[in-house]
Design a protein around this motif. Structure first.
Motif, mmCIF file in Angstrom:
data_model
loop_
_atom_site.group_PDB
_atom_site.id
_atom_site.type_symbol
_atom_site.label_atom_id
_atom_site.label_comp_id
_atom_site.label_asym_id
_atom_site.label_seq_id
_atom_site.Cartn_x
_atom_site.Cartn_y
_atom_site.Cartn_z
ATOM 1 N N VAL A 225 7.625 15.591 6.321
ATOM 2 C CA VAL A 225 7.139 14.213 6.213
ATOM 3 C C VAL A 225 8.287 13.257 6.531
ATOM 4 N N LEU A 226 9.457 13.524 5.979
ATOM 5 C CA LEU A 226 10.626 12.679 6.262
ATOM 6 C C LEU A 226 10.931 12.638 7.758
ATOM 7 N N ALA A 227 10.818 13.768 8.407
ATOM 8 C CA ALA A 227 11.150 13.847 9.830
ATOM 9 C C ALA A 227 10.143 13.114 10.714
ATOM 10 N N HIS A 228 8.892 13.050 10.297
ATOM 11 C CA HIS A 228 7.850 12.502 11.173
ATOM 12 C C HIS A 228 7.290 11.152 10.738
ATOM 13 N N SER A 229 7.647 10.688 9.565
ATOM 14 C CA SER A 229 7.110 9.420 9.082
ATOM 15 C C SER A 229 7.764 8.235 9.789
ATOM 16 N N THR A 230 6.965 7.244 10.078
ATOM 17 C CA THR A 230 7.489 6.016 10.672
ATOM 18 C C THR A 230 7.651 4.924 9.612
ATOM 19 N N ILE A 231 7.287 5.257 8.362
ATOM 20 C CA ILE A 231 7.427 4.305 7.260
ATOM 21 C C ILE A 231 8.386 4.890 6.224
ATOM 22 N N PRO A 232 8.907 4.070 5.325
ATOM 23 C CA PRO A 232 9.831 4.592 4.302
ATOM 24 C C PRO A 232 9.166 5.649 3.418
ATOM 25 N N VAL A 233 9.972 6.657 3.056
ATOM 26 C CA VAL A 233 9.522 7.738 2.171
ATOM 27 C C VAL A 233 10.509 7.795 1.009
ATOM 28 N N LEU A 234 9.986 7.619 -0.196
ATOM 29 C CA LEU A 234 10.807 7.760 -1.397
ATOM 30 C C LEU A 234 10.543 9.146 -1.955
ATOM 31 N N VAL A 235 11.593 9.963 -2.046
ATOM 32 C CA VAL A 235 11.470 11.336 -2.522
ATOM 33 C C VAL A 235 12.035 11.406 -3.936
ATOM 34 N N LEU A 236 11.221 11.932 -4.849
ATOM 35 C CA LEU A 236 11.637 12.057 -6.247
ATOM 36 C C LEU A 236 11.782 13.516 -6.615
ATOM 37 N N ARG A 237 12.811 13.802 -7.424
ATOM 38 C CA ARG A 237 13.023 15.172 -7.908
ATOM 39 C C ARG A 237 12.956 15.192 -9.401
ATOM 40 N N THR B 297 0.860 -1.179 0.000
ATOM 41 C CA THR B 297 0.000 0.000 0.000
ATOM 42 C C THR B 297 0.901 1.235 0.000
ATOM 43 N N ILE B 298 0.806 1.996 -1.087
ATOM 44 C CA ILE B 298 1.687 3.142 -1.278
ATOM 45 C C ILE B 298 0.865 4.420 -1.286
ATOM 46 N N SER C 241 -0.943 11.402 8.694
ATOM 47 C CA SER C 241 -2.191 10.850 9.213
ATOM 48 C C SER C 241 -2.803 9.837 8.242
ATOM 49 N N ALA C 242 -2.826 10.169 6.957
ATOM 50 C CA ALA C 242 -3.380 9.254 5.947
ATOM 51 C C ALA C 242 -2.553 7.976 5.867
ATOM 52 N N ALA C 243 -1.234 8.092 5.950
ATOM 53 C CA ALA C 243 -0.365 6.912 5.903
ATOM 54 C C ALA C 243 -0.681 5.967 7.056
ATOM 55 N N GLU C 244 -0.926 6.524 8.229
ATOM 56 C CA GLU C 244 -1.272 5.704 9.389
ATOM 57 C C GLU C 244 -2.672 5.106 9.251
ATOM 58 N N LYS C 245 -3.631 5.944 8.880
ATOM 59 C CA LYS C 245 -5.029 5.512 8.794
ATOM 60 C C LYS C 245 -5.227 4.394 7.770
ATOM 61 N N TYR C 246 -4.514 4.463 6.649
ATOM 62 C CA TYR C 246 -4.688 3.481 5.577
ATOM 63 C C TYR C 246 -3.608 2.394 5.597
ATOM 64 N N HIS C 247 -2.846 2.326 6.679
ATOM 65 C CA HIS C 247 -1.832 1.295 6.885
ATOM 66 C C HIS C 247 -0.876 1.192 5.689
ATOM 67 N N CYS C 248 -0.391 2.342 5.246
ATOM 68 C CA CYS C 248 0.520 2.382 4.104
ATOM 69 C C CYS C 248 1.882 1.828 4.494
ATOM 70 N N ASP C 249 2.531 1.215 3.524
ATOM 71 C CA ASP C 249 3.866 0.652 3.729
ATOM 72 C C ASP C 249 4.959 1.622 3.308
ATOM 73 N N ALA C 250 4.604 2.610 2.476
ATOM 74 C CA ALA C 250 5.580 3.584 1.990
ATOM 75 C C ALA C 250 4.848 4.812 1.462
ATOM 76 N N ILE C 251 5.583 5.903 1.388
ATOM 77 C CA ILE C 251 5.094 7.145 0.804
ATOM 78 C C ILE C 251 6.028 7.487 -0.351
ATOM 79 N N PHE C 252 5.466 7.702 -1.525
ATOM 80 C CA PHE C 252 6.236 8.146 -2.688
ATOM 81 C C PHE C 252 5.801 9.581 -2.955
ATOM 82 N N MET C 253 6.726 10.535 -2.837
ATOM 83 C CA MET C 253 6.348 11.933 -3.048
ATOM 84 C C MET C 253 7.450 12.725 -3.716
ATOM 85 N N ALA C 254 7.070 13.857 -4.260
ATOM 86 C CA ALA C 254 8.014 14.727 -4.950
ATOM 87 C C ALA C 254 8.566 15.769 -3.982
#
Length: 158
Positions: free
Chosen positions: A146-158, A17-18, A114-127
């Motif tokens: 988001v990077l500082a407060h996330s408890t799940i992996p965050v993939l940041v794209l530029r 779940t991303i 909050s959405a990542a927690e509520k929907y049990h996401c495994d990762a966040i992909f964001m720009a």
């Protein structure tokens, strides 16, 4: 090509779940496309989120208001819905399940977490808009928060 036990095991271990926060920008498109490709490979699903920021009300500027706050917020929510619909359309075209979310908040980073927690996401992909120097200092970075407060992996794209 058939799956080997290794590739089957690897697919099961991938993020299922991303969360894909989007502001509709060209940079967000990179995160959307990467997330959909990843979800397709891992038989996962996408949670698309766009956060509309409320009218920036300032009591000091009340007499100089140029835009009706209600109209402004309706327009921002409509734009947020278009942003997540863009993700849903791309996911559907790739055969990836997608759920659309919109929210309204002064701090989009908090809504993302909050959405990542509520929907049990495994990762966040964001720009990331890649701001540096004074603009980053004054504007802050939603991605950085988001990077500082996330408890799940965050993939940041530029």
């Amino acid at each position: 090509m058939t799956d080997t036990p290794f590739s089957t095991r690897r697919r099961q271990a991938m993020f299922k779940t991303i969360l894909v926060p989007t502001d509709g920008s060209h940079l967000s498109d990179k995160a959307i496309n990467t997330a959909i490709e990843f979800a397709k490979f891992s038989s996962g699903r996408i949670i698309a989120l766009s956060v509309a920021e409320p009218y920036p009300f300032s009591p000091m500027a009340e007499s100089t208001m140029a835009t009706d706050p209600g109209t402004y917020e309706e327009n921002m929510l409509a734009l947020a819905k278009l942003n997540v619909q863009k993700v849903a359309d791309a996911a559907r075209n790739a055969g990836v399940p997608c759920e659309m979310l919109t929210a309204q908040a002064f701090n989009p980073d908090e809504e993302i977490i909050s959405a990542a927690e509520k929907y049990h996401c495994d990762a966040i992909f964001m720009a990331s808009h890649g701001r540096s120097g004074l603009s980053r200092l004054f504007l802050g970075s939603k991605t950085q928060r988001v990077l500082a407060h996330s408890t799940i992996p965050v993939l940041v794209l530029r």
